[in-house]
Structures are given as structure tokens and as C-alpha cells.
Design an enzyme around this catalytic site. Structure first.
Site, PDB file in Angstrom:
ATOM      1  N   GLY A   1      33.475  39.408  39.846  1.00  0.00           N
ATOM      2  CA  GLY A   1      34.040  39.832  38.621  1.00  0.00           C
ATOM      3  C   GLY A   1      33.964  38.962  37.466  1.00  0.00           C
TER       4      GLY A   1
ATOM      5  N   TYR B   1      43.415  55.150  35.797  1.00  0.00           N
ATOM      6  CA  TYR B   1      43.364  53.724  36.053  1.00  0.00           C
ATOM      7  C   TYR B   1      44.489  53.083  36.030  1.00  0.00           C
ATOM      8  CZ  TYR B   1      42.296  48.632  34.825  1.00  0.00           C
ATOM      9  OH  TYR B   1      42.288  47.435  34.728  1.00  0.00           O
TER      10      TYR B   1
HETATM   11  P1  NDP Z   1      35.460  43.184  37.150  1.00  0.00           P
HETATM   12  O1  NDP Z   1      35.515  44.661  37.337  1.00  0.00           O
HETATM   13  O2  NDP Z   1      34.730  42.192  36.307  1.00  0.00           O
HETATM   14  O3  NDP Z   1      35.572  42.776  38.600  1.00  0.00           O
HETATM   15  C1  NDP Z   1      36.151  43.290  39.804  1.00  0.00           C
HETATM   16  C2  NDP Z   1      35.782  42.741  41.055  1.00  0.00           C
HETATM   17  O4  NDP Z   1      36.402  43.444  42.116  1.00  0.00           O
HETATM   18  C3  NDP Z   1      34.023  43.263  41.278  1.00  0.00           C
HETATM   19  O5  NDP Z   1      33.603  41.822  41.590  1.00  0.00           O
HETATM   20  C4  NDP Z   1      34.395  44.021  42.533  1.00  0.00           C
HETATM   21  O6  NDP Z   1      33.085  43.642  43.533  1.00  0.00           O
HETATM   22  C5  NDP Z   1      35.558  43.817  43.202  1.00  0.00           C
HETATM   23  N1  NDP Z   1      35.796  44.629  43.996  1.00  0.00           N
HETATM   24  C6  NDP Z   1      35.782  45.984  43.958  1.00  0.00           C
HETATM   25  N2  NDP Z   1      36.276  46.795  45.121  1.00  0.00           N
HETATM   26  C7  NDP Z   1      36.420  45.547  45.843  1.00  0.00           C
HETATM   27  C8  NDP Z   1      36.866  45.488  47.132  1.00  0.00           C
HETATM   28  N3  NDP Z   1      37.473  46.827  47.914  1.00  0.00           N
HETATM   29  N4  NDP Z   1      37.213  44.485  48.013  1.00  0.00           N
HETATM   30  C9  NDP Z   1      37.041  43.301  47.330  1.00  0.00           C
HETATM   31  N5  NDP Z   1      36.498  43.287  45.919  1.00  0.00           N
HETATM   32  C10 NDP Z   1      36.483  44.462  45.448  1.00  0.00           C
HETATM   33  O7  NDP Z   1      37.012  43.149  36.769  1.00  0.00           O
HETATM   34  P2  NDP Z   1      37.803  41.929  35.754  1.00  0.00           P
HETATM   35  O8  NDP Z   1      37.523  40.621  36.184  1.00  0.00           O
HETATM   36  O9  NDP Z   1      37.356  42.324  34.382  1.00  0.00           O
HETATM   37  O10 NDP Z   1      39.291  42.152  35.920  1.00  0.00           O
HETATM   38  C11 NDP Z   1      40.143  41.414  36.684  1.00  0.00           C
HETATM   39  C12 NDP Z   1      41.441  41.936  36.707  1.00  0.00           C
HETATM   40  O11 NDP Z   1      42.036  42.309  35.493  1.00  0.00           O
HETATM   41  C13 NDP Z   1      41.813  43.437  37.370  1.00  0.00           C
HETATM   42  O12 NDP Z   1      42.633  43.560  37.987  1.00  0.00           O
HETATM   43  C14 NDP Z   1      41.772  44.491  36.146  1.00  0.00           C
HETATM   44  O13 NDP Z   1      42.365  45.585  36.528  1.00  0.00           O
HETATM   45  C15 NDP Z   1      42.554  43.395  35.430  1.00  0.00           C
HETATM   46  N6  NDP Z   1      42.140  43.855  33.948  1.00  0.00           N
HETATM   47  C16 NDP Z   1      41.130  43.961  33.275  1.00  0.00           C
HETATM   48  C17 NDP Z   1      41.145  44.245  32.000  1.00  0.00           C
HETATM   49  C18 NDP Z   1      39.228  44.449  31.566  1.00  0.00           C
HETATM   50  O14 NDP Z   1      39.307  44.717  30.381  1.00  0.00           O
HETATM   51  N7  NDP Z   1      38.389  44.146  32.287  1.00  0.00           N
HETATM   52  C19 NDP Z   1      42.018  44.694  31.202  1.00  0.00           C
HETATM   53  C20 NDP Z   1      43.347  44.428  31.692  1.00  0.00           C
HETATM   54  C21 NDP Z   1      43.298  44.084  32.992  1.00  0.00           C
HETATM   55  P3  NDP Z   1      31.782  44.278  43.374  1.00  0.00           P
HETATM   56  O15 NDP Z   1      31.137  43.581  42.337  1.00  0.00           O
HETATM   57  O16 NDP Z   1      31.027  43.990  44.384  1.00  0.00           O
HETATM   58  O17 NDP Z   1      31.876  45.763  42.845  1.00  0.00           O
END
Ligand code: NDP
Length: 280
Positions: free
Chosen positions: A10, A126
Site C-alpha cells: 500500500g 469506513y
Molecule cells: P492502501 O489502500 O494504499 O494500502 C492498504 C494495503 O492493505 C494494501 O496494500 C492491501 O493489500 C492491504 N490489505 C488489504 N487487506 C489486507 C489483509 N487482509 N491483510 C493484509 N493486507 C491487506 O492504504 P494507505 O497506505 O493509503 O493507508 C494506510 C493507513 O492509513 C490505513 O490504515 C488507512 O485506513 C489510513 N488512512 C488512509 C488515508 C488515505 O487517504 N489513504 C487517510 C486516513 C487514514 P493489496 O494491495 O494486496 O490489496
């Protein structure tokens, strides 16, 4: 010191990877969703037994804010069950958990920056699952840091900055909402803050806010992205009512960073300064 990172593919996971070489004293173990599925408690136990981490950064999450409205079970499974599984395995292995949460735990009705002890009131699936994930961790043990952040972007993955640049390459004009106020967060800065917390070795567990400094609307954010990248486009400000989405957004979600700043002496960049330093 061994630091296990979940959700390594991510935005945050890749940002941690990007800065990892700056910290030779840390051994970061990066696990993608296929290396470690946080919804599977046995899988968590197997990986923790093998790596024996001192810290676990949970960068895994269900982050599709609008889609969550139509698949609440999936959002719950990853954001609540997954968070609980990690807290339980961390407790068993005496690992400190750093978990990421969101400004979407708040309804956005405040007019001044949100502090950590303001009462959450999520308005969508969410935000609710992220709040329930926080509570699930708090119910298991005390050795956690929950870091709430907002408007995360980076050179990695999918985010607002990349969407704006892509749309600008396809269109001559764009309309962006100007009545939702918050603060962009460069995921690389967030990654740096998490490492600072680990290296501080302070054990000052609890909830913390982290975003870049300052505030803006999505329209201001888009304008700055185009200026920095020298993109010419007819950009129009519009109200939220002209851009309806399945999930309601908080109209105001600026986070107060006093606590993280004073506890860990983390220097936080202004959002514009950090955006300028983001290379694609
Ligand atoms: P991303 O959506 O970029 O990445 C999330 C990652 O989680 C993906 O790589 C995904 O893998 C992985 N994932 C999903 N399901 C599982 C699972 N069951 N087991 C292991 N891995 C899993 O998120 P961000 O990096 O943007 O966000 C990081 C954090 O920040 C999160 O907690 C989010 O809630 C929080 N946040 C994000 C914001 C934003 O604007 N993006 C704003 C505020 C908070 P795969 O690629 O394989 O699906």
C-alpha cells in the site's frame, strides 16, 4: 530491532520501504497481503513466530471509502477483525503495535482542530470500521500506538494527487470541492513519524494525531498539485452538494498535532512544503 510491516504494497507500506535504508539499526520485514493476511489469525501467528518482531506497523487496511458503503462486511473483516488479530498476536509475542487510523472517525462538525480525546462520531461505514478497529485493539492490550491521519498521498499507490494528474492529462477542465477542509499527509512523512516513535523507545502508548501542518480544501490541494507540476488546466471550485458520493465526508477534519509533537519532538512539515518535495 525487528519491525514487521503489514500491507507492504500500500501507500504507507511502500513509503516505509522507501525510507528503510535510512535506518540501518532497524530490521524491517515487509509483508504484503499474500505474505500475511491479517484477517487470518493462524497466518498472523505463523508469521510472528517466524519473525519475532519487537514492533508491528499495521499499514494494512480496507481503504475504499465509498465502496465500503456497499461491502460493510469486508471493511469490518479487514479493519476490525484484522486489527484485533494483530493486537492479540502482538500481546502474545510482546510486540508493540503501531496502528493507523483516520480523521473519518470524526463527523467534521467542529470548527477547530480535532484533538485525540474529542468524541468520535463517524458518518460512514469506513470511518465506523476504523473506529471499531481502534476499540478492538484497546480491548486487547495496552502496548499500542494508534496514529490517526488524514488525506494521505504519495508517489506510491492510488491517491488524490495521482488522480488529479491523471485526470488533467485526459481533460481540459476539472471541478473540485472547496468546502471540505483538512490537511494532506505525505505518506513518506507519516512513515518517518512512525519510525521516530519506534526509535524514541518512550513507551508513551495511546492515540496520536499525525498529518502535515496547515489546512486547505481539496480545491486548494488540487491547485497546488497543478502549480507544482506546471500543469495548465481550467480548475473550478464546487460545493460538496455538486459532487455527491456514497459516503459522507467530514466537512472539517484538521487534526491537532500538539500531542505527537510534544511527546516525540517530531518536526512536522507544512503540507505545501512536503508536496513540493514529492517526486513522481
Ligand atoms: P492502501 O489502500 O494504499 O494500502 C492498504 C494495503 O492493505 C494494501 O496494500 C492491501 O493489500 C492491504 N490489505 C488489504 N487487506 C489486507 C489483509 N487482509 N491483510 C493484509 N493486507 C491487506 O492504504 P494507505 O497506505 O493509503 O493507508 C494506510 C493507513 O492509513 C490505513 O490504515 C488507512 O485506513 C489510513 N488512512 C488512509 C488515508 C488515505 O487517504 N489513504 C487517510 C486516513 C487514514 P493489496 O494491495 O494486496 O490489496
Amino acid at each position: 530491532m525487528v519491525v514487521l510491516v503489514t500491507g507492504a504494497n500500500g501507500q504507507l507500506g511502500q513509503s516505509l520501504h522507501y525510507i528503510a535504508t535510512n535506518y540501518p539499526e532497524l530490521h524491517l520485514v515487509f509483508c504484503s497481503s499474500s505474505d500475511l493476511d491479517i484477517t487470518d489469525s493462524e497466518h498472523c501467528e505463523t508469521v510472528f513466530s517466524k519473525t519475532n518482531p519487537d514492533y508491528c506497523i499495521n499499514a494494512a487496511a480496507y481503504t475504499a471509502v465509498d465502496k465500503a458503503e456497499s461491502e460493510p462486511e469486508k471493511a469490518h473483516l479487514i479493519n476490525v477483525v484484522g486489527a484485533r488479530n494483530l493486537a492479540e498476536v502482538c500481546q502474545k509475542h510482546n510486540t508493540v503495535l503501531l496502528h493507523i487510523s483516520t480523521d473519518f472517525v470524526f463527523d467534521g462538525d467542529k470548527k477547530t482542530p480535532y484533538k485525540e480525546d474529542d468524541i468520535p462520531n463517524p458518518t460512514g461505514v469506513y470511518g465506523q470500521t476504523k473506529l471499531d478497529g481502534e476499540k478492538a485493539i484497546e480491548a486487547v492490550f495496552e502496548k499500542y500506538y494508534i496514529i490517526r491521519t488524514s488525506w494521505v498521498y504519495s508517489q506510491f499507490g492510488n491517491n488524490f494527487m495521482k488522480t488529479m494528474l491523471r485526470l488533467a492529462s485526459e481533460r481540459d477542465a476539472l471541478s473540485v470541492v472547496n468546502d471540505q477542509i483538512g490537511t494532506p499527509t505525505n505518506a513518506v512523512d507519516l512513515a518517518g513519524a512512525l519510525i521516530s516513535i519506534i526509535l524514541s523507545n518512550k513507551n508513551a502508548f495511546g492515540i496520536y494525531n499525525f498529518s502535515n501542518e496547515g489546512q486547505c480544501s481539496w480545491y486548494d490541494f488540487a491547485k497546488e498539485i497543478f502549480e507544482i507540476n506546471k500543469v495548465k488546466i481550467d480548475l473550478k471550485p464546487i460545493p460538496t452538494t455538486s459532487y455527491p458520493t456514497p459516503a459522507k465526508r467530514p466537512p472539517y477534519s484538521v487534526l491537532d498535532k500538539t500531542k505527537i509533537n510534544s511527546t516525540f519532538e517530531i518536526e512536522i512539515k507544512n503540507w505545501e512544503e512536503s508536496l513540493k518535495m514529492t517526486s513522481l
